[in-house]
Design a protein around this motif. Structure first.
Motif, PDB file in Angstrom:
ATOM      1  N   LEU A  98     125.451  26.838  54.517  1.00 20.42           N
ATOM      2  CA  LEU A  98     125.395  27.683  53.316  1.00 20.42           C
ATOM      3  C   LEU A  98     124.722  26.938  52.159  1.00 20.42           C
ATOM      4  CD1 LEU A  98     128.758  29.679  53.094  1.00 20.42           C
ATOM      5  CD2 LEU A  98     126.503  30.520  53.711  1.00 20.42           C
ATOM      6  N   ALA A  99     124.978  25.631  52.077  1.00 17.05           N
ATOM      7  CA  ALA A  99     124.346  24.834  51.005  1.00 17.05           C
ATOM      8  C   ALA A  99     122.821  24.799  51.209  1.00 17.05           C
ATOM      9  CB  ALA A  99     124.925  23.428  50.985  1.00 17.05           C
ATOM     10  N   ILE A 100     122.395  24.662  52.458  1.00 19.07           N
ATOM     11  CA  ILE A 100     120.947  24.684  52.737  1.00 19.07           C
ATOM     12  C   ILE A 100     120.392  26.088  52.443  1.00 19.07           C
ATOM     13  CG2 ILE A 100     119.195  24.487  54.562  1.00 19.07           C
ATOM     14  CD1 ILE A 100     120.178  21.768  54.285  1.00 19.07           C
ATOM     15  N   ALA A 101     121.171  27.110  52.817  1.00 18.21           N
ATOM     16  CA  ALA A 101     120.739  28.495  52.553  1.00 18.21           C
ATOM     17  C   ALA A 101     120.598  28.735  51.052  1.00 18.21           C
ATOM     18  CB  ALA A 101     121.731  29.483  53.172  1.00 18.21           C
ATOM     19  N   ASP A 102     121.488  28.133  50.255  1.00 17.88           N
ATOM     20  CA  ASP A 102     121.384  28.248  48.784  1.00 17.88           C
ATOM     21  C   ASP A 102     120.032  27.728  48.301  1.00 17.88           C
ATOM     22  OD1 ASP A 102     123.827  29.368  48.300  1.00 17.88           O
ATOM     23  OD2 ASP A 102     124.848  27.471  47.836  1.00 17.88           O
ATOM     24  N   LEU A 103     119.611  26.588  48.869  1.00 14.80           N
ATOM     25  CA  LEU A 103     118.319  26.015  48.466  1.00 14.80           C
ATOM     26  C   LEU A 103     117.178  26.965  48.825  1.00 14.80           C
ATOM     27  CD1 LEU A 103     118.695  22.254  49.549  1.00 14.80           C
ATOM     28  CD2 LEU A 103     119.179  23.296  47.329  1.00 14.80           C
ATOM     29  N   LEU A 104     117.292  27.594  49.981  1.00 15.57           N
ATOM     30  CA  LEU A 104     116.259  28.556  50.386  1.00 15.57           C
ATOM     31  C   LEU A 104     116.206  29.726  49.409  1.00 15.57           C
ATOM     32  CD1 LEU A 104     116.808  28.574  54.253  1.00 15.57           C
ATOM     33  CD2 LEU A 104     114.617  28.155  53.114  1.00 15.57           C
ATOM     34  N   ILE A 105     117.386  30.229  49.039  1.00 15.67           N
ATOM     35  CA  ILE A 105     117.442  31.380  48.129  1.00 15.67           C
ATOM     36  C   ILE A 105     116.860  31.004  46.767  1.00 15.67           C
ATOM     37  CG2 ILE A 105     119.054  32.893  46.862  1.00 15.67           C
ATOM     38  CD1 ILE A 105     120.769  32.892  49.472  1.00 15.67           C
ATOM     39  N   GLU A 106     117.217  29.801  46.295  1.00 14.93           N
ATOM     40  CA  GLU A 106     116.656  29.302  45.019  1.00 14.93           C
ATOM     41  C   GLU A 106     115.126  29.288  45.062  1.00 14.93           C
ATOM     42  OE1 GLU A 106     117.471  25.131  43.702  1.00 14.93           O
ATOM     43  OE2 GLU A 106     119.554  25.846  43.898  1.00 14.93           O
ATOM     44  N   GLY A 107     114.578  28.703  46.126  1.00 15.36           N
ATOM     45  CA  GLY A 107     113.121  28.586  46.265  1.00 15.36           C
ATOM     46  C   GLY A 107     112.471  29.958  46.383  1.00 15.36           C
ATOM     47  N   LEU A 108     113.095  30.860  47.144  1.00 13.39           N
ATOM     48  CA  LEU A 108     112.522  32.200  47.326  1.00 13.39           C
ATOM     49  C   LEU A 108     112.555  32.973  46.007  1.00 13.39           C
ATOM     50  CD1 LEU A 108     114.046  32.936  50.834  1.00 13.39           C
ATOM     51  CD2 LEU A 108     111.590  32.890  50.306  1.00 13.39           C
ATOM     52  N   ASP A 109     113.637  32.797  45.250  1.00  8.52           N
ATOM     53  CA  ASP A 109     113.727  33.436  43.924  1.00  8.52           C
ATOM     54  C   ASP A 109     112.564  32.986  43.041  1.00  8.52           C
ATOM     55  OD1 ASP A 109     115.910  35.055  44.223  1.00  8.52           O
ATOM     56  OD2 ASP A 109     117.372  33.562  43.533  1.00  8.52           O
ATOM     57  N   SER A 110     112.250  31.686  43.125  1.00  4.61           N
ATOM     58  CA  SER A 110     111.188  31.164  42.261  1.00  4.61           C
ATOM     59  C   SER A 110     109.819  31.724  42.680  1.00  4.61           C
ATOM     60  CB  SER A 110     111.183  29.634  42.261  1.00  4.61           C
ATOM     61  OG  SER A 110     110.687  29.178  43.489  1.00  4.61           O
ATOM     62  N   ASN A 137     119.372  20.358  59.896  1.00  8.02           N
ATOM     63  CA  ASN A 137     118.437  20.467  58.769  1.00  8.02           C
ATOM     64  C   ASN A 137     118.963  19.740  57.534  1.00  8.02           C
ATOM     65  OD1 ASN A 137     117.935  23.484  60.236  1.00  8.02           O
ATOM     66  ND2 ASN A 137     116.141  22.253  59.688  1.00  8.02           N
ATOM     67  N   ASP A 138     118.015  19.309  56.676  1.00  7.79           N
ATOM     68  CA  ASP A 138     118.393  18.669  55.417  1.00  7.79           C
ATOM     69  C   ASP A 138     117.559  19.254  54.282  1.00  7.79           C
ATOM     70  OD1 ASP A 138     115.904  17.506  55.611  1.00  7.79           O
ATOM     71  OD2 ASP A 138     116.655  15.549  56.247  1.00  7.79           O
ATOM     72  N   SER A 139     117.811  18.777  53.050  1.00  6.59           N
ATOM     73  CA  SER A 139     117.103  19.358  51.898  1.00  6.59           C
ATOM     74  C   SER A 139     115.609  19.020  51.923  1.00  6.59           C
ATOM     75  CB  SER A 139     117.746  18.903  50.596  1.00  6.59           C
ATOM     76  OG  SER A 139     117.904  17.508  50.589  1.00  6.59           O
ATOM     77  N   ASP A 140     115.227  17.917  52.583  1.00  6.92           N
ATOM     78  CA  ASP A 140     113.792  17.601  52.684  1.00  6.92           C
ATOM     79  C   ASP A 140     113.047  18.711  53.436  1.00  6.92           C
ATOM     80  OD1 ASP A 140     114.324  15.307  51.375  1.00  6.92           O
ATOM     81  OD2 ASP A 140     114.102  13.955  53.109  1.00  6.92           O
ATOM     82  N   ASP A 141     113.716  19.275  54.450  1.00 14.53           N
ATOM     83  CA  ASP A 141     113.096  20.387  55.212  1.00 14.53           C
ATOM     84  C   ASP A 141     112.758  21.540  54.272  1.00 14.53           C
ATOM     85  OD1 ASP A 141     113.382  19.049  57.619  1.00 14.53           O
ATOM     86  OD2 ASP A 141     115.316  19.969  58.099  1.00 14.53           O
ATOM     87  N   ILE A 142     113.673  21.819  53.357  1.00 17.78           N
ATOM     88  CA  ILE A 142     113.475  22.977  52.471  1.00 17.78           C
ATOM     89  C   ILE A 142     112.394  22.665  51.440  1.00 17.78           C
ATOM     90  CG2 ILE A 142     114.672  24.632  50.958  1.00 17.78           C
ATOM     91  CD1 ILE A 142     115.586  24.455  54.006  1.00 17.78           C
TER      92      ILE A 142
END
Ligand code: PLP
Length: 382
Positions: A298-310, A366-371
């Motif tokens: 879910l934490a990784i998914a949050d990063l995806l949502i943040e990036g997609l929002d931007s 997966n890690d935050s570098d992937d995102i």
């Protein structure tokens, strides 16, 4: 971007070092010791025939998987049956239940086809009614689904997590509504088992089926089914064979008697090594802890949502926290989802295109570098 480490090592998931892999909702990266167990079984058979894999070994081949998967969902080993695929187990179950002419089956119109086709086939035969909750922009209103259930409902069949947008249902709530009308709740956990915690006692599902090659980090060729104790001896499986008999080496052609537990749904030989491989994967996930994996994803998914929002993307995965999973699906305005998936793949970033959207599905490796890599590449592509 917040730093998040992977929960696993590259030694256990060699493929995780070779690409940016965000496609577990399609096919997972397999846990290396699972692959070793599978190949060791085939190698032994090649080298020694049935010297080691004798009749006793064949009879007991699923024991480890019964124990491991039962432990993952809070069930007993006798509640678990092993088969070759999700679809095979569901088809056998659908014919075992076979709702009659004046009955109905409730599902959603956004489930994966294999979650529904076995019921469709049975309904063509018995003429029972089919009721769909209708997705709006792929999202189901759970209350609308529940309102479809009435005293003629025999089965409610849902995906715990929807394959398209990752919507998570409150199984306890659906089970309560189903049971109030004496209907059964059958759950496809293919997109949740191994990534979203499941407790059979809390969720109240009567049957849970999952394949192995997604969030369980296992192989193709094996699947598992939980059947609640109250139901086990009432079901006459749709698929039967020599393994269906309570003593499989009895060869009693005229007296098929099922075991008195879920294993009555185990009917044939299969690529048995795959069951041994999945046992390794499930035991590994048990060690890691599904609660921990769920929070990580879910934490990784949050990063995806943040990036997609931007990027001003339209996120079609649910916004409500309790309906969210590891799957994040979106449309990026002015782009073609197929082209985006292809260009990302050319850059070593593996995701899926489904219908008119792109789907990201991160897991424990997966890690935050992937995102970060995903959004650097998306900026370039767009
Ligand atoms: C929700 C769901 N159920 C079932 C399946 C596949 O079932 P099987 O393993 O029988 O092909 C998939 C595959 O994508 C899926 O997403």
């Amino acid at each position: 971007m917040m730093k998040i480490e992977a929960l696993s090592s590259q030694k256990d998931f060699p493929a995780s070092g070779k690409s940016t892999y965000l496609n577990t909702a399609s096919v997972c990266l397999m846990y290396k010791p699972a692959e070793q167990a599978i190949n060791a079984w085939f190698r032994d058979l090649t080298e020694f025939g049935t010297k080691n894999f004798d009749e006793k070994a064949e009879q007991e081949i699923f024991n480890g998987l019964h124990i491991a998967f039962a432990s993952l969902i809070g069930a007993e080993p006798g509640d678990i049956a092993v088969g070759s695929s999700f679809t095979e187990l569901l088809a056998s179950l659908a014919w075992a239940i076979a709702p009659g002419e004046n009955k109905n089956i409730v599902s959603t119109d956004v489930v994966f086809p294999s979650t529904f086709y076995p019921w469709l086939r049975v309904a063509r035969h018995t003429k029972c009614e089919i009721r769909f909750a209708v997705g709006r922009n792929y999202t189901i209103d759970q209350d609308e689904l529940i309102q479809l259930i009435d005293s003629d409902t025999e089965v409610v069949c849902v995906s715990h997590v929807e394959f398209g947008n990752g919507q998570v249902y409150d199984l306890g709530c659906i089970a309560e509504a189903a049971h109030k009308h004496n209907a059964l709740l059958v759950v496809d956990a293919t997109q949740s088992a191994g990534a979203v915690p499941i407790d059979v006692h809390k969720c109240g599902a009567d049957v849970i089926i999952t394949g192995a090659y997604k969030w369980l980090c296992g192989p193709f060729g094996v699947a598992v089914m939980y059947i609640a104790p109250h139901l086990q001896t009432k079901l006459d499986p749709g698929l039967v064979g020599f393994r269906s008999h309570k003593d499989m080496w009895d060869f009693n052609i005229k007296g098929l008697e099922y075991p008195v537990d879920a294993s009555r749904f185990e009917f044939s030989t299969m690529a048995y090594g795959c069951a041994l491989g999945l046992t390794e994967s499930v035991n590994y996930l048990l060690e890691k802890g599904v609660e921990k994996i769920y929070a990580h994803n879910l934490a990784i998914a949050d990063l995806l949502i943040e990036g997609l929002d931007s990027l001003n993307a339209e996120i079609i995965s649910p916004a409500k926290k309790e309906e969210r999973s590891s799957i994040v699906s979106a449309r990026i305005p002015g782009t073609n989802p197929k082209e985006i998936a292809k260009k990302l793949s050319d850059a070593g970033i593996i995701i899926s295109q489904r219908n008119d959207f792109i789907r990201f599905s991160p897991h424990l490796y997966n890690d935050s570098d992937d995102i970060e890599r995903v959004f650097e590449e998306l900026q370039r592509i767009i």
